[in-house]
Design a protein around this motif. Structure first.
Motif, PDB file in Angstrom:
ATOM      1  N   GLU A 110     -32.720  -3.925  21.201  1.00 39.74           N
ATOM      2  CA  GLU A 110     -33.468  -5.179  21.276  1.00 39.74           C
ATOM      3  C   GLU A 110     -34.801  -4.980  21.995  1.00 39.74           C
ATOM      4  O   GLU A 110     -35.810  -5.601  21.644  1.00 39.74           O
ATOM      5  CB  GLU A 110     -32.635  -6.240  22.000  1.00 39.74           C
TER       6      GLU A 110
ATOM      7  N   TYR B 210     -36.436  -6.512  30.608  1.00 39.01           N
ATOM      8  CA  TYR B 210     -35.786  -7.463  29.703  1.00 39.01           C
ATOM      9  C   TYR B 210     -36.559  -7.593  28.391  1.00 39.01           C
ATOM     10  O   TYR B 210     -37.712  -7.162  28.291  1.00 39.01           O
ATOM     11  CB  TYR B 210     -35.751  -8.868  30.327  1.00 39.01           C
ATOM     12  N   THR B 211     -35.951  -8.240  27.438  1.00 41.76           N
ATOM     13  CA  THR B 211     -36.688  -8.845  26.343  1.00 41.76           C
ATOM     14  C   THR B 211     -37.268 -10.163  26.853  1.00 41.76           C
ATOM     15  O   THR B 211     -36.854 -10.687  27.893  1.00 41.76           O
ATOM     16  CB  THR B 211     -35.788  -9.129  25.141  1.00 41.76           C
TER      17      THR B 211
ATOM     18  N   SER C  36     -41.283  -8.088  30.436  1.00 45.13           N
ATOM     19  CA  SER C  36     -40.513  -7.970  29.203  1.00 45.13           C
ATOM     20  C   SER C  36     -41.154  -6.917  28.316  1.00 45.13           C
ATOM     21  O   SER C  36     -42.320  -6.536  28.504  1.00 45.13           O
ATOM     22  CB  SER C  36     -40.479  -9.309  28.459  1.00 45.13           C
TER      23      SER C  36
ATOM     24  N   HIS D 230     -25.832  -7.427  24.721  1.00 45.07           N
ATOM     25  CA  HIS D 230     -27.183  -6.948  24.439  1.00 45.07           C
ATOM     26  C   HIS D 230     -27.197  -5.438  24.225  1.00 45.07           C
ATOM     27  O   HIS D 230     -26.505  -4.700  24.923  1.00 45.07           O
ATOM     28  CB  HIS D 230     -28.125  -7.303  25.589  1.00 45.07           C
ATOM     29  N   ARG D 231     -28.012  -5.003  23.270  1.00 41.10           N
ATOM     30  CA  ARG D 231     -28.190  -3.576  23.015  1.00 41.10           C
ATOM     31  C   ARG D 231     -29.624  -3.163  23.351  1.00 41.10           C
ATOM     32  O   ARG D 231     -30.560  -3.962  23.247  1.00 41.10           O
ATOM     33  CB  ARG D 231     -27.879  -3.245  21.556  1.00 41.10           C
TER      34      ARG D 231
ATOM     35  N   ARG E  62     -27.744  -4.847  31.564  1.00 48.60           N
ATOM     36  CA  ARG E  62     -27.152  -5.664  30.495  1.00 48.60           C
ATOM     37  C   ARG E  62     -27.412  -5.078  29.108  1.00 48.60           C
ATOM     38  O   ARG E  62     -26.759  -5.460  28.138  1.00 48.60           O
ATOM     39  CB  ARG E  62     -27.689  -7.094  30.566  1.00 48.60           C
ATOM     40  N   TYR E  63     -28.368  -4.144  28.989  1.00 55.03           N
ATOM     41  CA  TYR E  63     -28.685  -3.554  27.686  1.00 55.03           C
ATOM     42  C   TYR E  63     -27.913  -2.259  27.513  1.00 55.03           C
ATOM     43  O   TYR E  63     -28.151  -1.271  28.215  1.00 55.03           O
ATOM     44  CB  TYR E  63     -30.189  -3.308  27.558  1.00 55.03           C
TER      45      TYR E  63
ATOM     46  N   SER F   2     -22.707  -6.344  29.670  1.00 56.80           N
ATOM     47  CA  SER F   2     -24.021  -6.332  29.037  1.00 56.80           C
ATOM     48  C   SER F   2     -24.362  -7.651  28.375  1.00 56.80           C
ATOM     49  O   SER F   2     -25.505  -7.865  27.965  1.00 56.80           O
ATOM     50  CB  SER F   2     -24.085  -5.218  27.984  1.00 56.80           C
TER      51      SER F   2
ATOM     52  N   VAL G   9     -34.585 -12.967  27.302  1.00 59.54           N
ATOM     53  CA  VAL G   9     -33.759 -12.844  28.498  1.00 59.54           C
ATOM     54  C   VAL G   9     -34.586 -13.105  29.748  1.00 59.54           C
ATOM     55  O   VAL G   9     -34.111 -13.738  30.696  1.00 59.54           O
ATOM     56  CB  VAL G   9     -33.097 -11.453  28.545  1.00 59.54           C
TER      57      VAL G   9
END
Length: 326
Positions: free
Chosen positions: A293, A233-234, A249, A289-290, A273-274, A286, A237
């Protein structure tokens, strides 16, 4: 060293990404090792030059399905295609219990020797021209990271010292450079270790399983050229998801790699999700989300060579420690 990503998704596959699996090869030669074996890894192998018959060792980081559900199929296909060479499986005890259950319940018969080694901090295993050691990580089940260090780096001969000691050029030089001790006609014994040194630094790659505390790898990353680590994740998130999954992350991994002075960082194991960049907007699944990120967040905290892995990417870690696409 060559690295091939066979799967880079976390939890479940996407249209672009399969589940976790990473192959490591020496710069020359066909033997290789595999770190994790998510579902359909053997199908991804069909799109690479890697031969399952030259696979020497499989390293499993932990027992979660996205890291090991591809094992039974790969082992069975090796049998069906006539493998006879031994194969080593290294991982937590549950990895062997899983395979043993599949063998017993599906009538899987393996004629080639399959050896299991339970992973521990005492692990020191050699395969495909590498030395493999292990470090425990922080995840919701027993999980490990593997340090893969190059063996057989050519020796450099101290010719000046040999000349100074009156040792003429000849067959003794070649023997010493091969690592062999030599007895001269005058009775002197020359130890190779006294007249040689490594011609360069051995290449080192650290490949982590799931891990919410990158600092667990501080010792393993000493003198490492490349860290391959999950960035599921970021940070934003991750805070929304909460601590229970125990993943990292991009910010946390990048900050650790910067502090540890690791020159190359390859991020992988991205949440579905990315989405990859495309002309279409990200799918609802997603959440908008790209994958960019992840890259943007990591770049804010890491100044070295940063890459995000994609399935079937092939990389060369050069003798100079540079990460180059193949």
């Amino acid at each position: 060293m060559k690295i091939t990503f066979l799967g880079t998704s976390s939890g479940s596959p996407t249209k672009q990404r399969n589940l976790s699996a990473t192959a490591v090869q020496p710069e020359t030669g066909k033997p290789w090792i595999l770190v994790d074996c998510g579902e359909a890894t053997q199908h991804r192998l069909l799109h690479t030059p890697l031969s399952p018959h030259r696979l020497e060792t499989i390293l499993i980081t932990h027992i979660h399905g996205d890291h090991c559900y591809g094992l039974p199929g790969l082992l069975a296909s090796c049998q069906l295609t006539g493998r006879t060479a031994p194969l080593t499986l290294i991982g937590p005890r549950q990895a062997w219990e899983f395979i043993d259950a599949v063998i017993r319940t599906t009538e899987l018969y393996l004629e080639y020797p399959l050896e299991f080694i339970e992973v521990s901090e005492a692990l020191c295993h050699e395969a495909a021209g590498f030395r493999v050691t292990a470090s425990p990580l922080s995840h919701r089940t027993q999980c490990w990271g593997y340090r893969v260090e190059e063996l057989d780096v050519p020796l450099q001969l101290d010719v000046e010292r040999l000349h100074a000691e009156g040792v003429a050029a000849g067959p003794a030089y070649a023997s010493l450079q091969r690592g062999e001790d030599v007895q001269l006609d005058d009775g002197r014994t020359l130890l190779s270790a006294d007249y040689t040194q490594l011609s360069r630094k051995p290449r080192v790659v650290v490949i982590a399983g799931d891990n919410d505390t990158p600092e667990c790898l501080s010792a393993a990353c000493d003198q490492a050229d490349l860290l391959i680590h999950e960035a599921t994740y970021t940070e934003e998130v991750l805070q929304q998801v909460g601590p229970e999954p125990q993943h990292s992350s991009a910010q946390r991994v990048a900050s650790f790699a910067e502090q540890a002075g690791i020159p190359n960082l390859l991020l992988t194991h991205f949440s579905p999700r990315y989405a990859f960049a495309s002309k279409r907007p990200p799918a609802k699944r997603s959440g908008g989300h790209r994958i960019s990120e992840i890259r943007d967040e990591a770049r804010q905290h890491y100044s070295g060579h940063l890459e995000l892995a994609e399935d079937l990417d092939r990389w060369l870690l050069s003798r100079q420690g540079m990460l180059l696409p193949l």
